[in-house]
Design an enzyme around this catalytic site. Structure first.
Site, PDB file in Angstrom:
ATOM      1  N   GLU A   1      35.471  33.234  48.126  1.00 29.68           N
ATOM      2  CA  GLU A   1      34.880  34.519  47.706  1.00 29.68           C
ATOM      3  C   GLU A   1      35.896  35.656  47.833  1.00 29.68           C
ATOM      4  O   GLU A   1      35.556  36.792  48.184  1.00 29.68           O
ATOM      5  CB  GLU A   1      33.562  34.801  48.437  1.00 29.68           C
ATOM      6  CG  GLU A   1      32.529  33.739  48.061  1.00 29.68           C
ATOM      7  CD  GLU A   1      31.094  34.190  48.022  1.00 29.68           C
ATOM      8  OE1 GLU A   1      30.845  35.407  47.995  1.00 29.68           O
ATOM      9  OE2 GLU A   1      30.216  33.305  48.000  1.00 29.68           O
TER      10      GLU A   1
ATOM     11  N   GLY B   1      41.402  23.204  75.787  1.00 28.74           N
ATOM     12  CA  GLY B   1      42.580  22.370  76.048  1.00 28.74           C
ATOM     13  C   GLY B   1      42.563  21.122  75.178  1.00 28.74           C
ATOM     14  O   GLY B   1      42.074  21.152  74.042  1.00 28.74           O
TER      15      GLY B   1
ATOM     16  N   PHE C   1      35.942  24.283  42.105  1.00 32.51           N
ATOM     17  CA  PHE C   1      35.552  24.750  43.452  1.00 32.51           C
ATOM     18  C   PHE C   1      34.164  25.388  43.425  1.00 32.51           C
ATOM     19  O   PHE C   1      33.936  26.433  44.063  1.00 32.51           O
ATOM     20  CB  PHE C   1      36.559  25.768  44.014  1.00 32.51           C
ATOM     21  CG  PHE C   1      37.976  25.272  44.127  1.00 32.51           C
ATOM     22  CD1 PHE C   1      38.257  23.924  44.256  1.00 32.51           C
ATOM     23  CD2 PHE C   1      39.043  26.160  44.132  1.00 32.51           C
ATOM     24  CE1 PHE C   1      39.569  23.462  44.376  1.00 32.51           C
ATOM     25  CE2 PHE C   1      40.355  25.718  44.257  1.00 32.51           C
ATOM     26  CZ  PHE C   1      40.613  24.362  44.373  1.00 32.51           C
ATOM     27  N   ILE C   2      33.237  24.784  42.710  1.00 32.40           N
ATOM     28  CA  ILE C   2      31.907  25.388  42.579  1.00 32.40           C
ATOM     29  C   ILE C   2      30.994  24.904  43.716  1.00 32.40           C
ATOM     30  O   ILE C   2      30.682  23.713  43.812  1.00 32.40           O
ATOM     31  CB  ILE C   2      31.279  25.085  41.194  1.00 32.40           C
ATOM     32  CG1 ILE C   2      32.229  25.590  40.087  1.00 32.40           C
ATOM     33  CG2 ILE C   2      29.897  25.715  41.067  1.00 32.40           C
ATOM     34  CD1 ILE C   2      32.671  27.056  40.208  1.00 32.40           C
TER      35      ILE C   2
HETATM   36  N1  COS Z   1      31.393  46.066  40.882  1.00 34.86           N
HETATM   37  C1  COS Z   1      31.268  46.408  39.586  1.00 34.86           C
HETATM   38  N2  COS Z   1      32.312  46.479  38.727  1.00 34.86           N
HETATM   39  C2  COS Z   1      33.518  46.189  39.221  1.00 34.86           C
HETATM   40  C3  COS Z   1      33.725  45.821  40.555  1.00 34.86           C
HETATM   41  C4  COS Z   1      32.598  45.766  41.404  1.00 34.86           C
HETATM   42  N3  COS Z   1      32.717  45.421  42.703  1.00 34.86           N
HETATM   43  N4  COS Z   1      35.038  45.565  40.758  1.00 34.86           N
HETATM   44  C5  COS Z   1      35.656  45.786  39.576  1.00 34.86           C
HETATM   45  N5  COS Z   1      34.719  46.150  38.650  1.00 34.86           N
HETATM   46  C6  COS Z   1      34.973  46.515  37.256  1.00 34.86           C
HETATM   47  C7  COS Z   1      36.017  47.615  37.179  1.00 34.86           C
HETATM   48  O1  COS Z   1      35.411  48.891  37.291  1.00 34.86           O
HETATM   49  C8  COS Z   1      36.626  47.394  35.821  1.00 34.86           C
HETATM   50  O2  COS Z   1      35.781  47.955  34.823  1.00 34.86           O
HETATM   51  P1  COS Z   1      36.336  49.111  33.826  1.00 34.86           P
HETATM   52  O3  COS Z   1      37.487  48.455  33.109  1.00 34.86           O
HETATM   53  O4  COS Z   1      35.169  49.426  32.951  1.00 34.86           O
HETATM   54  O5  COS Z   1      36.777  50.235  34.686  1.00 34.86           O
HETATM   55  C9  COS Z   1      36.549  45.889  35.632  1.00 34.86           C
HETATM   56  O6  COS Z   1      35.558  45.413  36.548  1.00 34.86           O
HETATM   57  C10 COS Z   1      37.868  45.210  35.942  1.00 34.86           C
HETATM   58  O7  COS Z   1      38.232  45.559  37.274  1.00 34.86           O
HETATM   59  P2  COS Z   1      39.713  45.494  37.824  1.00 34.86           P
HETATM   60  O8  COS Z   1      40.618  46.202  36.844  1.00 34.86           O
HETATM   61  O9  COS Z   1      39.701  45.951  39.232  1.00 34.86           O
HETATM   62  O10 COS Z   1      40.011  43.933  37.741  1.00 34.86           O
HETATM   63  P3  COS Z   1      41.287  43.099  38.176  1.00 34.86           P
HETATM   64  O11 COS Z   1      41.562  42.124  37.095  1.00 34.86           O
HETATM   65  O12 COS Z   1      42.378  44.006  38.620  1.00 34.86           O
HETATM   66  O13 COS Z   1      40.737  42.229  39.412  1.00 34.86           O
HETATM   67  C11 COS Z   1      40.176  41.706  41.676  1.00 34.86           C
HETATM   68  C12 COS Z   1      40.316  42.758  40.579  1.00 34.86           C
HETATM   69  C13 COS Z   1      41.489  41.129  42.136  1.00 34.86           C
HETATM   70  C14 COS Z   1      39.514  42.462  42.824  1.00 34.86           C
HETATM   71  C15 COS Z   1      39.233  40.568  41.195  1.00 34.86           C
HETATM   72  O14 COS Z   1      39.865  39.788  40.193  1.00 34.86           O
HETATM   73  C16 COS Z   1      38.811  39.656  42.312  1.00 34.86           C
HETATM   74  O15 COS Z   1      37.904  39.980  43.070  1.00 34.86           O
HETATM   75  N6  COS Z   1      39.450  38.465  42.423  1.00 34.86           N
HETATM   76  C17 COS Z   1      39.037  37.454  43.390  1.00 34.86           C
HETATM   77  C18 COS Z   1      37.966  36.645  42.783  1.00 34.86           C
HETATM   78  C19 COS Z   1      37.166  35.934  43.811  1.00 34.86           C
HETATM   79  O16 COS Z   1      36.691  36.503  44.783  1.00 34.86           O
HETATM   80  N7  COS Z   1      36.979  34.660  43.560  1.00 34.86           N
HETATM   81  C20 COS Z   1      36.155  33.849  44.385  1.00 34.86           C
HETATM   82  C21 COS Z   1      35.067  33.329  43.507  1.00 34.86           C
HETATM   83  S1  COS Z   1      33.730  32.685  44.363  1.00 34.86           S
HETATM   84  S2  COS Z   1      34.491  31.235  45.449  1.00 34.86           S
END
Ligand code: COS
Length: 380
Positions: free
Chosen positions: A363, A339, A154-155
């Protein structure tokens, strides 16, 4: 209330003029053929919008301003969501490069991006969507190089014709989770890089989305973006900006749908009067206008925070979630106002309805945005 600067208003005006006069006329054909809208991209380069945020020393317009980017993306999205998607992902890729690139990386790739050679962002994999930390693509050290293997899916900004360079997030140290990931700058022309399956999508059919296949791709260690182990954080930091971009795109789609609904409901006569003389239609329009405006204000707030270098993760998630939902709501009601004609391909709203649906998914889905928002609300 937001006061735009004169420069921001000029960006809005120039983009609006070009989008309304050129991009809008091609939107239907691009949707039908699913082709790359290269004349739109060249046109956006010609008016300085594709390279808006890139510094002048690299051939850009030198306006690294989140609000200007939001204005540009939303004006394009009013006319063609596909072209707005290409623009938004190009901004996301350039943003990561500007924040994390070395002087050499910037000198090599920013001038190319400024010319309209598309940049992309390769995080998602078949097994790592919402759980973006579950990556399998590997980068293994080999002397002064890394060898990359894996498939990204999905790039955006990758298709048979388009896609020049990509920010690729890969695992450099397995077994330690997100801290074992690193971001690399990968050139489309490198040996072992190929475009796999290009998806046949429901909407935004002019914005190609493909697999990025990496087979024994040897990149020098100078291709690392930022620090080793910083890949996931770079991706999340980039997505903070990317989500503001999608929110801007969603606002544009919502405003565009309202325009179509206002036009049609003023022209369509039933029971002896234009249908917008009925309170039912007026209330639909009021609901749509209010949600679109609320989405736009959330988007501008997030853009403004990011511009000031303030924490914006929650604000970006709120804007992205709310604006995506508002865009789908507005397209759905605008189609209802049309409609039976709204269901036919003769009217732009049929395409806009399909284009809008992805906004709640890419995203980060609406559900992922709520995860991000609720973590902040709870204080985790
Ligand atoms: N900016 C900087 N650092 C960030 C951050 C942000 N916005 N969000 C998270 N981090 C950091 C956290 O601070 C954490 O670091 P530390 O371990 O040093 O504290 C690390 O990244 C991991 O963060 P977290 O534990 O929140 O990660 P998760 O695995 O729980 O994932 C979500 C969090 C679900 C929010 C993330 O996986 C996500 O955004 N998923 C969707 C991905 C997406 O949007 N895909 C589309 C791609 S483009 S089509």
């Amino acid at each position: 209330m937001f006061q735009f600067t004169e420069e921001q208003l000029a960006i809005q005006e120039i983009t609006q003029k070009y989008a309304q006069s050129s991009i809008k006329a091609l939107a239907d054909e691009i949707d039908k053929t699913g082709r790359y809208p290269k004349e739109n991209i060249q046109g956006l380069v010609d008016i300085g919008i594709m390279q808006l945020s890139i510094p002048e020393e690299y051939g850009g317009t030198g306006m690294d301003d989140e609000i200007s980017k939001a204005l540009a993306v939303s004006e394009v999205a009013k006319c063609c969501a596909s072209t707005a998607e290409i623009l938004d992902v190009h901004y996301l890729s350039a943003d990561i490069l500007m924040r994390k690139g070395t002087p050499e990386q910037k000198a090599q790739y920013l001038p190319q991006a400024a010319e309209g050679k598309l940049g992309g962002f390769a995080l998602t994999e078949p097994g790592a969507g919402s759980d973006a930390g579950g990556l399998k693509t590997r980068a293994v050290k080999d002397g002064d190089d890394y060898i990359l293997n894996g498939t990204k899916c999905f790039i955006s900004n990758l298709g048979p014709e388009e896609g020049n360079h990509f920010v690729v997030v890969a695992v450099t140290e397995p077994g330690i989770g997100t801290k074992g990931t690193t971001a690399f700058l990968v050139d489309r022309s490198m040996a072992g890089v190929s475009c796999g399956k290009t998806e046949d999508k429901m909407g935004i059919r002019g914005a190609a989305v493909s697999e990025l296949v990496l087979e024994d791709v040897r990149v020098p260690k100078t291709a690392v973006l930022g620090q080793l182990g910083e890949g996931f954080k770079i991706a999340m930091m980039g997505l903070d900006g990317g989500r503001i971009g999608i929110a801007s795109q969603a606002c544009g789609v919502a405003f565009g749908a309202i325009e179509e609904a206002v036009k049609y409901s003023g022209e369509r006569v039933q029971f002896g009067k234009p249908i917008h003389a009925n309170q039912g239609i007026q209330w639909y329009l009021a609901d749509m206008a209010t949600r679109a405006e609320a989405a736009w204000l959330l988007t501008l707030k997030a853009a403004s925070l990011r511009q000031q270098g303030l924490p914006c993760t929650t604000a970006a998630a709120m804007a992205k979630w709310y604006a995506a939902e508002a865009a789908c709501f507005c397209c759905d009601l605008a189609l209802q106002i049309h409609g039976g004609y709204g269901y036919m391909k003769d009217y732009a709203i049929e395409r806009m309805y399909r284009d809008a649906r992805i906004l709640r998914i890419y995203e980060g889905t609406s559900e992922v945005q709520k995860m991000v928002i609720s973590r902040n609300v709870i204080g985790k």
